[in-house]
Each structure stands twice: as C-alpha cells, then as structure tokens.
Design a protein around this motif. Sequence first.
Motif, short mmCIF file in Angstrom:
data_model
loop_
_atom_site.label_atom_id
_atom_site.label_comp_id
_atom_site.label_asym_id
_atom_site.label_seq_id
_atom_site.Cartn_x
_atom_site.Cartn_y
_atom_site.Cartn_z
N ASP A 71 56.06 31.21 51.49
CA ASP A 71 54.64 31.00 51.82
C ASP A 71 54.04 29.71 51.25
O ASP A 71 53.33 28.99 51.96
N ASP A 72 54.36 29.39 49.99
CA ASP A 72 53.69 28.24 49.36
C ASP A 72 53.87 26.94 50.15
O ASP A 72 52.88 26.28 50.48
N PRO A 73 55.11 26.54 50.47
CA PRO A 73 55.25 25.29 51.23
C PRO A 73 54.68 25.38 52.65
O PRO A 73 54.20 24.36 53.18
N GLU A 100 48.00 33.48 56.47
CA GLU A 100 48.41 34.09 55.21
C GLU A 100 47.70 33.46 54.02
O GLU A 100 47.38 34.13 53.05
N GLY A 101 47.42 32.17 54.12
CA GLY A 101 46.92 31.41 52.97
C GLY A 101 45.51 31.77 52.54
O GLY A 101 45.13 31.55 51.39
N SER A 102 44.73 32.31 53.47
CA SER A 102 43.36 32.71 53.11
C SER A 102 43.06 34.08 53.69
O SER A 102 42.96 34.26 54.90
N VAL A 141 39.03 48.13 47.24
CA VAL A 141 40.12 47.14 47.12
C VAL A 141 39.52 45.75 46.95
O VAL A 141 38.64 45.34 47.72
N ILE A 142 39.98 45.02 45.92
CA ILE A 142 39.50 43.66 45.68
C ILE A 142 40.67 42.70 45.77
O ILE A 142 41.71 42.91 45.12
N LYS A 143 40.53 41.69 46.64
CA LYS A 143 41.65 40.78 46.89
C LYS A 143 41.24 39.33 46.62
O LYS A 143 40.19 38.89 47.07
N ALA A 144 42.12 38.62 45.92
CA ALA A 144 41.94 37.17 45.79
C ALA A 144 42.21 36.57 47.17
O ALA A 144 43.13 36.98 47.87
N ASP A 145 41.39 35.60 47.53
CA ASP A 145 41.51 34.98 48.86
C ASP A 145 42.86 34.28 49.07
O ASP A 145 43.49 34.40 50.12
N GLY A 146 43.32 33.57 48.07
CA GLY A 146 44.49 32.70 48.25
C GLY A 146 45.79 33.34 47.83
O GLY A 146 45.85 34.53 47.51
N LEU A 147 46.86 32.55 47.83
CA LEU A 147 48.19 33.05 47.48
C LEU A 147 48.25 33.36 45.98
O LEU A 147 47.82 32.57 45.17
N ARG A 174 41.92 34.76 36.77
CA ARG A 174 43.18 35.48 36.63
C ARG A 174 44.24 35.01 37.62
O ARG A 174 45.42 34.98 37.33
N PHE A 175 43.80 34.67 38.84
CA PHE A 175 44.75 34.15 39.83
C PHE A 175 44.46 32.68 40.16
O PHE A 175 44.69 32.23 41.28
N GLY A 176 43.91 31.97 39.18
CA GLY A 176 43.60 30.55 39.40
C GLY A 176 42.58 30.38 40.51
O GLY A 176 41.72 31.25 40.72
N ASP A 177 42.70 29.30 41.26
CA ASP A 177 41.74 29.02 42.32
C ASP A 177 41.84 30.02 43.48
O ASP A 177 40.93 30.12 44.30
N ALA A 178 42.97 30.75 43.54
CA ALA A 178 43.14 31.76 44.61
C ALA A 178 42.01 32.78 44.58
O ALA A 178 41.68 33.40 45.59
#
Length: 423
Positions: A71-73, A100-102, A141-147, A174-178
């Motif tokens: 996913d990252d690349p 997937e990224g957002s 349910v709480i989700k970070a937007d990014g990867l 906790r999950f950085g900018d994600a």
Amino acid sequence: MKIAVIGSGGREHAICYALSKSPKATEIYCLPGNAGIGRIAKCVDIKVMDFDNIVDFCVKNAIDLAIVAPDDPLVAGLVDRLSAAGIKAFGPEKKAAILEGSKAFSKDLMKKYGIPTAKYENFTELDKAIKYLDNVDYPIVIKADGLALGKGVLICKDYDEAVDALKSMMEGKRFGDAGNTVVIEEFMTGREVSVLSFCDGKTIKVLSSAQDHKRAKDNDEGLNTGGMGTFSPSPFYTDEINEFCMEKIFMPTVKAMEAEGRTFKGVIFFGLMITKDGPKVLEYNARFGDPEAQVVLPRMKNDIVDVMLACIDGTLDKIDIEFEDNAAVCVILASDGYPLSYEKGFEIKGLEKFDNKEDYYCFHAGTALKDGVIVTNGGRVLGVTAKGNTLVEARAKAYEATKWVDFDNKYMRNDIGNAILSK
Ligand code: AMP
Ligand code: GLY
C-alpha cells in the motif's frame, strides 16, 4: 518478459510463485524480496519507498512489467513514477490508490454514490469529534484517515474510551499524520469476508473469496495484526451475496472512481461485513491482501501475467478468471510477541520438507539469509499454506505442515478456519 515485483512479504512470495508458473515470465525480480522469494526470483536490495532507485533499476534492466504490491508505495505514487519513465506498471495510480490511502475519501465516495457502508462522520477538529460522541451508540469505531499498518482502527466500548482514542490520534499523534483526520463510524456486526478483484478501470472481475483472522490470539482475542491466517473460499459468501455485491458495491465503486476522474486499474480488495441488513463495505484496499493472496492465487487457473496486462491495457472484459474447485488454508507462523516487540534472527529449520510437495506452500514473510542460513526477520515469518478438496481437508493439511518447520519463539493461532468446521 522481464518482470519486477515491488515488496517483500508473504503476499509478494505468492505473487512471485504465480509468476513462476507463467511461461511469459522469463525473468522475475523482487525488490527487495526475502529469503524464500530468493529461491524463485532474483532479489535486489532496494526498499519499496526508494522510488528513484526502483525506477532506475527498472529502466536500466528494461523491465517489461513492474508489479507494485504494498500500500505505501501505491498511495505515494510509485505507479505514476514508473509509467512516466516508460515502464508498464500494475497497480493503481496515486489518484486512484486514495481509495485505500484515505478512509475519509472512501467513506465520502460511498455516501455520494449510495454504496452500502457503516454510518459515519469525518472530523479534523478534536472538539467537534468529541461533541459528536454525545449522540452515538456504543461500541463505536474510530479510524485514522491515513495508512497506519492496519492498526489505525480502534473499537471503543464507551464514551471515555472513545474520547481517549480521539485524543491519542488527533492530539497525541498515535498514528502520526494518518490521524489528522478521523472517521467515527457505526459498529457493525456480522461475518467478515475479503473479496479481491482485478479491475481495468471499467470492467471488474472478482476472485474467489477469503476470510482473514486479524487478531493475534485464538478466539479473536489480542491485538489487531496484519493477519494471522486465511481460508478460501468463504462458505459464508454465497452466490446470492456475490450477485448483490456485484450490483450494489463492486460495479458502483468502479464507476464512482471513473466518474471522479480517478480511474482504478489494479486490484481492489473489498473488506466486507455481511450484516443482517446485507453486505456493507468495511474498507477498501488498493492491492492484494496479505495473507489473502496466499490462499487465493494458488487456486487461480489463469496466467497472472495475462490478467495483469489486461488490467493495464483495458481488455479485462476478454478474460474469464477461473478457479480450481478446491480450497486453501494459510496459517501464519509468527514471532512470539508480534504485533508488539519480538526477537528475530533465529534459524528456521525444516523448510526443505516443502520441496516438491504438491498442494503445500511455505510462503516467506519475514525471513532473511544470514551466513547461508535462513533466519527469522520479522513479526510474521512464514505463511504455511495447503490446498485440499474441501476447506476441512485443506485446514488439516495446513496445520499438519506447520509442524514441519521450527524456530525459536514460533507462535501461531490454533483456530484458523474453525468457523468452517461447523459449516
Ligand atoms: P479496517 O482496517 O477498516 O478493515 O478495520 C480493521 C478491522 O476492524 C476490520 O477487519 C474489522 O474487524 C474491524 N472494523 C472496522 N470497521 C468496523 C465497523 N464499522 N464495525 C465493526 N468492526 C469494524
Ligand atoms: N489481510 C488484510 C490486509 O491485507 O489488509
């Protein structure tokens, strides 16, 4: 053809294995690969986010097809970079990988196009997010937007836990900018199923279904992981459900992406929850699942090169994806302590027992070659996989094969596929 796979896990080993069966794939490279992949492909020590060196390698070696697996690349635009350099690349472009990224993007897309999913709101401000919690049902349910390495989803049982989760993501990073944007969504219950599909921008062809086991411990206890084991097909994913999904979820997603100017070519992985009100989307991924690929690809009859080229060229409508009429089960052998801290560098013994054994596969995830010896090199170490005529048979064979290999701190779940035993 000279083919390069970008990635280094069990999924990439399963992709390289599928390529190794294609008469078209005359040379297979994997960047960076691992010790197991090294037996069927040439591993090149270039990391997946080192775009300059990946592009340079593909150009210098006249690679005919590059497959970007993680996913990252994808989300960061490696396919765009490769295409711009004249390399044919399999996978979505950056503007499509945002599926997937957002998570905020994908939820808004589903809302706009009427694709069934959990009710939700997106937030960029902590105080507004906390205010919203006054009027929701729990668990929530709480989700970070990014990867976030598959760990950015928190299921909170009450208001206090939800406030803590929001603060840890939005203030504590906790999950950085994600976690700059969060999605707060309704908790759904039902059976989860993973449906992978090939897509050429217009046509979508689904692969045989699978089910993952995401928690670290038996009975779905413990922390979320990348996945501790899978089976395919899922007996809970019936033809009727597939028809519903094709009409209400799969095709609408492909059309929505096209309408948004984000034409998707590659693999769309639909994470679905079969609820009492019908199937709903939990999440989209823009790639093969890991360890879903390990149980799905060995059962696919097609030449994977033909299918991938058809996705790139827009001719997928001319191809029928065919599966063997059997089943597969994958049990992950991990390092004890995963997904938190664990030791690595232990010798793995018994790998040769898989040599020339039909229907058994030992896909390497975190392994490395050290002084001529294969050692553990990650949290998920091996994906021991077996095919059988039935799920029950495949499961028994896979668990039998887990005994063939040994290493210090070997850990696995003992209940992969238990759901199928009562089916
Ligand atoms: P995701 O990365 O979005 O697939 O979430 C990881 C896991 O969290 C899923 O596989 C589900 O088990 C769980 N999950 C995510 N969203 C929900 C939801 N709305 N309701 C219940 N469980 C969820
Ligand atoms: N097995 C889940 C994933 O690949 O995201």
